[in-house]
Design a protein around this motif. Structure first.
Motif, PDB file in Angstrom:
ATOM      1  N   LEU A  11      -7.936  37.206 -68.220  1.00 42.99           N
ATOM      2  CA  LEU A  11      -8.113  36.789 -69.542  1.00 42.99           C
ATOM      3  C   LEU A  11      -7.347  37.533 -70.722  1.00 42.99           C
ATOM      4  O   LEU A  11      -6.918  39.019 -70.291  1.00 42.99           O
ATOM      5  CB  LEU A  11      -9.707  37.207 -70.108  1.00 42.99           C
ATOM      6  N   ARG A  12      -6.865  36.867 -71.844  1.00 46.14           N
ATOM      7  CA  ARG A  12      -6.090  37.617 -72.735  1.00 46.14           C
ATOM      8  C   ARG A  12      -6.567  37.486 -74.127  1.00 46.14           C
ATOM      9  O   ARG A  12      -7.252  36.248 -74.424  1.00 46.14           O
ATOM     10  CB  ARG A  12      -4.517  36.986 -72.666  1.00 46.14           C
ATOM     11  N   HIS A  19      -8.223  41.704 -66.071  1.00 44.57           N
ATOM     12  CA  HIS A  19      -8.079  40.957 -64.823  1.00 44.57           C
ATOM     13  C   HIS A  19      -9.474  41.222 -63.878  1.00 44.57           C
ATOM     14  O   HIS A  19      -9.610  42.210 -63.403  1.00 44.57           O
ATOM     15  CB  HIS A  19      -6.932  41.306 -63.969  1.00 44.57           C
ATOM     16  N   LEU A  20     -10.152  40.046 -63.771  1.00 40.04           N
ATOM     17  CA  LEU A  20     -11.404  40.204 -62.975  1.00 40.04           C
ATOM     18  C   LEU A  20     -10.732  39.656 -61.391  1.00 40.04           C
ATOM     19  O   LEU A  20     -10.409  38.538 -61.238  1.00 40.04           O
ATOM     20  CB  LEU A  20     -12.473  39.103 -63.394  1.00 40.04           C
TER      21      LEU A  20
END
Length: 221
Positions: A11-12, A19-20
């Motif tokens: 995600l950003r 980062h998952l």
């Protein structure tokens, strides 16, 4: 209850990135994801519920595949048989207590009763909400709103209940009482739970398997 997750999501937002990269397995009836804020706990629940799509990986509950990027399986939320209670409860402010519960109803949770009206009545009784059936969320205490959210989640007959920081919005005395109530609820309905928290007292009250997260990854069990 067997839960198997192996998911990745990047995600950003603005200049921040997260980062998952979650790999875990649990056979416990209560699984607690324990981590400080910003560690990916809520993202994990949203992925299980089908409200966030991983970029790759697998989500399997009791042998039933909810998501598999390789096989292009991605069950919609309504078919996952999962109840989710958000930290802020996400009740509909324009609906009464009984209407909030009815929103997610599906007859059959109590097989010895007939009809959705009986189901809602049973849930109102179970959660001691009968006298508030016609009240609106803004007229309720924090503990009462939590009970409404739990009743609404159970009205959908889930096979798994996800709880996002269920006690965070409550004061200390009410947190202690609601921990006892939640443990009793799990025993009464015999429903597996995944609970996310950053409070060690929640772990002591709920028991089960504890999985520690940090920066989107499992760092301990």
């Amino acid at each position: 209850m067997r839960i198997r997750l192996n998911i990745e999501k990047h995600l950003r937002a603005d200049k921040r990135e997260f980062h998952l990269d979650l790999q875990l397995q649990s056979d416990a009836e209560v699984t607690v994801l324990f981590a400080p804020s910003g560690s990916g706990k809520t993202l994990s629940l949203l992925s299980i519920a089908g409200l966030l799509k991983p970029e790759r990986g697998l989500i399997e509950i009791n042998g039933r595949i909810l998501f598999d990027s390789q096989r292009r399986i991605d069950l919609p939320t309504r078919l996952r048989r999962i109840g989710l209670v958000f930290q802020d409860y996400a009740l509909f402010p324009h609906l009464s207590v009984s209407e909030n519960i009815a929103y997610a109803r599906r007859a059959g949770w109590f097989p010895h009763r007939r009809g959705a009206a009986n189901l809602i009545g049973d849930l109102l009784d179970t959660f001691a909400l009968g006298e508030f059936a016609d009240s609106y969320p803004q007229q309720l205490s924090g503990g009462q709103r939590q009970r409404v959210a739990l009743a609404r989640a159970l009205a959908a007959q889930p096979e798994l209940l996800l709880l996002d920081e269920p006690f965070a919005a409550l004061d200390a005395p009410l947190r202690a009482r609601m921990r006892v109530e939640l443990a009793a609820l799990r025993a009464r309905f015999d429903i597996p739970m995944i609970v996310i928290t950053h409070d060690p007292d929640d772990i002591a009250a709920l028991g089960g398997q504890v999985i520690q997260l940090d920066a989107g990854k499992v760092v301990g069990t």
